[in-house]
Design an enzyme around this catalytic site. Structure first.
Site, PDB file in Angstrom:
ATOM      1  N   THR A   1      -7.230   2.993  -1.011  1.00 57.65           N
ATOM      2  CA  THR A   1      -6.751   3.461  -2.343  1.00 57.65           C
ATOM      3  C   THR A   1      -5.368   3.885  -2.066  1.00 57.65           C
ATOM      4  O   THR A   1      -5.021   4.517  -1.008  1.00 57.65           O
ATOM      5  CB  THR A   1      -7.642   4.704  -3.024  1.00 57.65           C
ATOM      6  N   GLY A   2      -4.426   3.445  -3.038  1.00 60.37           N
ATOM      7  CA  GLY A   2      -2.967   4.122  -2.703  1.00 60.37           C
ATOM      8  C   GLY A   2      -2.133   2.936  -2.978  1.00 60.37           C
ATOM      9  O   GLY A   2      -2.528   1.835  -3.121  1.00 60.37           O
ATOM     10  N   SER A   3      -0.871   3.369  -2.849  1.00 61.04           N
ATOM     11  CA  SER A   3       0.363   2.232  -3.168  1.00 61.04           C
ATOM     12  C   SER A   3       0.441   1.311  -2.052  1.00 61.04           C
ATOM     13  O   SER A   3       0.579   0.172  -2.410  1.00 61.04           O
ATOM     14  CB  SER A   3       1.733   3.049  -3.261  1.00 61.04           C
TER      15      SER A   3
ATOM     16  N   ASP B   1      -6.849   0.291   4.833  1.00 64.33           N
ATOM     17  CA  ASP B   1      -6.320   1.301   4.060  1.00 64.33           C
ATOM     18  C   ASP B   1      -4.959   1.804   4.602  1.00 64.33           C
ATOM     19  O   ASP B   1      -4.587   1.817   5.734  1.00 64.33           O
ATOM     20  CB  ASP B   1      -7.344   2.377   3.830  1.00 64.33           C
TER      21      ASP B   1
ATOM     22  N   ALA C   1      -2.500   5.670   4.827  1.00 63.74           N
ATOM     23  CA  ALA C   1      -2.611   7.042   5.363  1.00 63.74           C
ATOM     24  C   ALA C   1      -1.600   7.792   4.936  1.00 63.74           C
ATOM     25  O   ALA C   1      -0.547   7.334   4.756  1.00 63.74           O
ATOM     26  CB  ALA C   1      -2.727   6.942   6.996  1.00 63.74           C
ATOM     27  N   ASP C   2      -1.935   9.023   4.715  1.00 67.30           N
ATOM     28  CA  ASP C   2      -0.706  10.062   4.514  1.00 67.30           C
ATOM     29  C   ASP C   2      -0.042  10.328   5.846  1.00 67.30           C
ATOM     30  O   ASP C   2       1.185  10.536   6.119  1.00 67.30           O
ATOM     31  CB  ASP C   2      -1.271  11.233   3.780  1.00 67.30           C
TER      32      ASP C   2
ATOM     33  N   LYS D   1      -5.778  11.705   5.235  1.00 70.31           N
ATOM     34  CA  LYS D   1      -5.763  10.882   4.163  1.00 70.31           C
ATOM     35  C   LYS D   1      -6.261  11.531   2.863  1.00 70.31           C
ATOM     36  O   LYS D   1      -6.955  12.773   3.041  1.00 70.31           O
ATOM     37  CB  LYS D   1      -6.732   9.647   4.313  1.00 70.31           C
TER      38      LYS D   1
ATOM     39  N   GLU E   1     -13.377   6.697   0.645  1.00 72.84           N
ATOM     40  CA  GLU E   1     -12.440   6.074   1.730  1.00 72.84           C
ATOM     41  C   GLU E   1     -13.361   6.483   2.973  1.00 72.84           C
ATOM     42  O   GLU E   1     -13.527   5.508   4.090  1.00 72.84           O
ATOM     43  CB  GLU E   1     -11.190   6.674   1.860  1.00 72.84           C
TER      44      GLU E   1
END
Length: 225
Positions: A28-30, A81, A83-84, A94, A103
């Protein structure tokens, strides 16, 4: 290159890790959204996907990509996926997109975890990005007190332009903990998971990435852990 161009580059590179004829876990995410757009180009070569959020499932279906409930599948070949934050040992923070619990579940049953990120996400020590912790709503205050005792500054995540708590796909709330320098992510993950009322913590260290595709100005770099 812009940050979006770096994300597109790693999304394209991640297609090489897609296993033909298998189920693919999708994050999930950009950055994951860029991957979904690339996956759509080869959708007929895979059996389908398992999504880590309702938003991801909607985007996959919008491309005509089959989405299975995790309970319907026996195995997932690879989970891809973003990661931050990620360290050079494959540990990650994340949950910026609020999907950390799902996730973590999808990652736990996948044979391989491929992290896709732009170069700014690689850090020597986790914690500059606030650590998300999903909690049962009634336990919010109790969990906040225990997280504060660990030395962080916990804050309830709210909806945009509102003071109301942000609610996850699981019906949980998220506490973002700033001010932590996470020297031992495995130990902290275990400790926070042990707090009663915590659903999941956004530390992915016990089950970290196997590979990270890192977008840089010099091209996509591959880190294996």
């Amino acid at each position: 290159m812009t940050q979006d161009e770096l994300k597109q580059a790693v999304a394209r590179a991640a297609i090489d890790y897609v296993v033909e004829g298998e189920i693919i876990g999708v994050g999930t995410g950009s950055t994951a959204n860029f991957f979904i757009d690339e996956l759509a180009k080869i959708k007929d070569s895979i059996k389908g996907t398992v999504a880590s959020s309702e938003a991801t499932a909607a985007r996959l279906r919008g491309h005509g990509i089959p989405v299975f409930d995790l309970n319907e599948v026996d195995s997932i070949a690879v989970y891809i996926d973003g990661a931050d934050e990620i360290t050079d040992e494959g540990a990650m923070i994340k949950g910026g997109g609020a999907a950390l619990t799902r996730e973590k579940i999808v990652a736990s049953v996948s044979k391989q975890f491929v992290c896709i990120a732009d170069g700014s996400k690689l850090v020597p020590t986790l914690g500059n990005f606030p650590l998300p912790v999903e909690v049962i709503p009634m336990a919010r205050a109790a969990v906040i007190r225990q997280l504060a005792a660990l030395g962080g500054q916990p804050r309830l995540r709210t909806k945009p332009d509102s003071t109301d708590a942000f609610i996850t796909d699981n019906g949980g709330e998220i506490i973002d903990v700033a001010g932590l320098a996470i020297a031992d992510p495995v130990a902290l993950e275990t400790q926070i998971n042990g707090i009663v009322g915590v659903i999941a913590v956004g530390l992915f260290a016990q089950r970290g990435a196997n590979v990270c595709l890192l977008g840089t100005a010099d091209g996509v770099k591959t880190l294996a852990f």
